[in-house]
Enzyme design. Structure first.
Site, PDB file in Angstrom:
ATOM      1  N   GLU A 205       0.808  -1.220   0.000  1.00 48.11           N
ATOM      2  CA  GLU A 205       0.000   0.000   0.000  1.00 48.11           C
ATOM      3  C   GLU A 205       0.842   1.272   0.000  1.00 48.11           C
ATOM      4  O   GLU A 205       0.361   2.352   0.308  1.00 48.11           O
ATOM      5  CB  GLU A 205      -0.955  -0.025   1.193  1.00 48.11           C
ATOM      6  CG  GLU A 205      -1.910  -1.208   1.091  1.00 48.11           C
ATOM      7  CD  GLU A 205      -2.899  -1.301   2.238  1.00 48.11           C
ATOM      8  OE1 GLU A 205      -2.863  -0.438   3.133  1.00 48.11           O
ATOM      9  OE2 GLU A 205      -3.711  -2.239   2.232  1.00 48.11           O
ATOM     10  N   LYS A 339     -15.636  -1.099   2.065  1.00 50.63           N
ATOM     11  CA  LYS A 339     -14.885  -1.651   0.935  1.00 50.63           C
ATOM     12  C   LYS A 339     -15.895  -2.205  -0.060  1.00 50.63           C
ATOM     13  O   LYS A 339     -16.616  -3.153   0.266  1.00 50.63           O
ATOM     14  CB  LYS A 339     -13.952  -2.771   1.412  1.00 50.63           C
ATOM     15  CG  LYS A 339     -12.803  -2.286   2.289  1.00 50.63           C
ATOM     16  CD  LYS A 339     -12.010  -3.472   2.818  1.00 50.63           C
ATOM     17  CE  LYS A 339     -10.746  -3.037   3.532  1.00 50.63           C
ATOM     18  NZ  LYS A 339     -10.070  -4.177   4.203  1.00 50.63           N
TER      19      LYS A 339
END
Length: 430
Positions: A205, A339
């Protein structure tokens, strides 16, 4: 308005070099939408199911040709001819076509790709930016970024147990300024790590993944980086953590194994540990502090810290209204991580955000560790006035794509754009 005339899916790659689904939708009036589907590394057991081929001779079994085929041969014939702007009806048709609780028949990756591409095609046909199409004229709140700058756990090969250490520039006046602060702290952290002799390679990430000695050293190092960048921890910049405790939980003994620290903790000891960390560092948000099935532990954590720390449910709630409703009823957590691929359709995603807000919970719109250049979540964050976004470090194009889209949106909104900063934490009783 016009109908959908074509739907086409293909297999493409995500940011980790794994296959994922890309879907294109075309309308009779010339509207076009394309969407790419993300994928997670640490996944909750109640998430919607991603369909993978399992053929070890192709992409180590991670191919998505079956999901692609499901779009092209099963879903497309069902939604061609439907009105492109009727998102709710299209998403309902996708859910019914699959017929399972977890979207395991057609695959959440197939269904989500179609759901998102339909929304993009509708926005394109109407000549509207996606955030405005989804949220209307009142979509104007830019989110506070929750920037993952130090990695441990499942996102890194090191001895730090906590999966993500993040910074939140709550003292900024605008999103543009918040992003600049985050980027400056990110570069400051690199210099601090280098000076200490640590590795400065980045993880999935975009955050650094050095082999630090302990979880507390990670917090101390970030505080040092914030100060060296010229900012005040606890005022201009707050800290956030994603513990991803389900990865630490041992089902056999019902305890949490912090291998980096070399300790084993009970739920009560985990809560006491968080209380200690919160008293020592300016931590404003803790995600998945306990295992997704440890509801008693989560309740204790909420009782002890829920008034002053945002307690985010990711694996706990999996963007699912049923799980969230249970949490609200039991008084567990005060925030939900959103999400899109955990639930699989845009409509269900919006339902979860709406339910959270009505209960006084915050909603943090989030990426996955396996991302793409698709920036839809940036538009979703603004469309829903969520107020917070979690989309990695200001590093790696798959993460920066979302930040750059938010910069464009802020520019487009001009003087009507709102950046709430610390006021985004309306769930805290400070």
């Amino acid at each position: 308005m016009s109908a959908i005339i074509d739907v086409y899916a293909r297999e493409v790659l995500d940011s980790r070099g794994n296959p994922t689904v890309e879907v294109e939708v075309y309308t009779e009036e010339g509207g076009f939408g394309r969407a790419l589907v993300p994928s997670g590394a640490s996944t909750g057991e109640y998430e919607a199911v991603e369909l993978r081929d399992g053929d070890k001779n192709r992409y180590l079994g991670k191919g998505v040709l079956k999901a692609v085929e499901n779009v092209n041969e099963v879903i497309a014939p069902e939604i061609i001819g439907l009105e492109v702007t009727d998102q709710v009806a299209i998403d309902r048709a996708l859910i019914e076509l699959d017929g399972t609780e977890n979207k395991g028949k057609l695959g959440a990756n197939a269904i989500l790709g179609v759901s998102l591409a339909v929304a993009r095609a509708a926005a394109d046909e109407l000549g509207l930016p996606l955030y405005q199409y989804l949220g209307g004229f009142n979509a104007k709140t830019l989110p506070v970024p929750m920037m993952n700058i130090l990695n441990g756990g499942a996102h890194a090969d090191n001895n730090v147990d906590i999966q993500e250490f993040m910074i939140m520039p709550v003292g900024a006046e605008s999103f543009r300024e918040a992003l600049r602060m985050g980027a400056e702290i990110f570069h400051s952290l690199k210099a601090v790590l280098k000076a200490k002799g640590y590795n400065t390679a980045v993880g999935d990430e975009g955050g650094f993944a050095p082999n630090l000695k302990s979880n507390e050293e990670a917090l101390q190092t970030i505080i040092e980086a914030i100060e060296k960048a010229g900012y005040k921890p606890g005022e201009q910049v707050m800290l956030a953590m994603d513990v991803a405790s389900s990865e630490l939980y041992n089902k056999e003994d019902g305890k949490y194994h912090l291998e980096g620290e070399g300790v084993v903790k009970t739920s009560e000891e985990m809560v006491a540990w968080y209380e200690e960390l919160v008293s020592k560092y300016p931590i404003i948000s803790i995600e998945d502090g306990l295992d997704e099935n440890d509801w008693e532990g989560h309740k204790l954590l909420t009782e002890r810290l829920g008034h002053k720390v945002q307690l985010v449910g990711d694996d706990l709630f999996v963007t699912n209204t049923k799980k969230l409703a249970e949490g609200i009823e039991k008084g567990v957590g005060n925030s939900i991580l959103i999400k899109v691929n955990q639930i699989g359709t845009l409509t269900e995603t919006f339902d979860a955000i709406e339910m959270a807000k009505r209960a006084g919970y915050t909603a943090v719109v989030s990426h996955r560790s396996g991302e793409t250049e698709d920036s839809t979540i940036a538009d979703i964050a603004v469309a829903t006035n969520a107020g917070q976004i979690k989309t990695g470090a200001p590093s790696r194009t798959d993460r920066v794509a979302k930040y750059n889209q938010l910069l464009r949106i802020e520019d487009e909104l001009g003087h009507t754009a709102i950046y709430q900063g610390i006021r985004s934490f309306y769930n805290l009783k400070k």
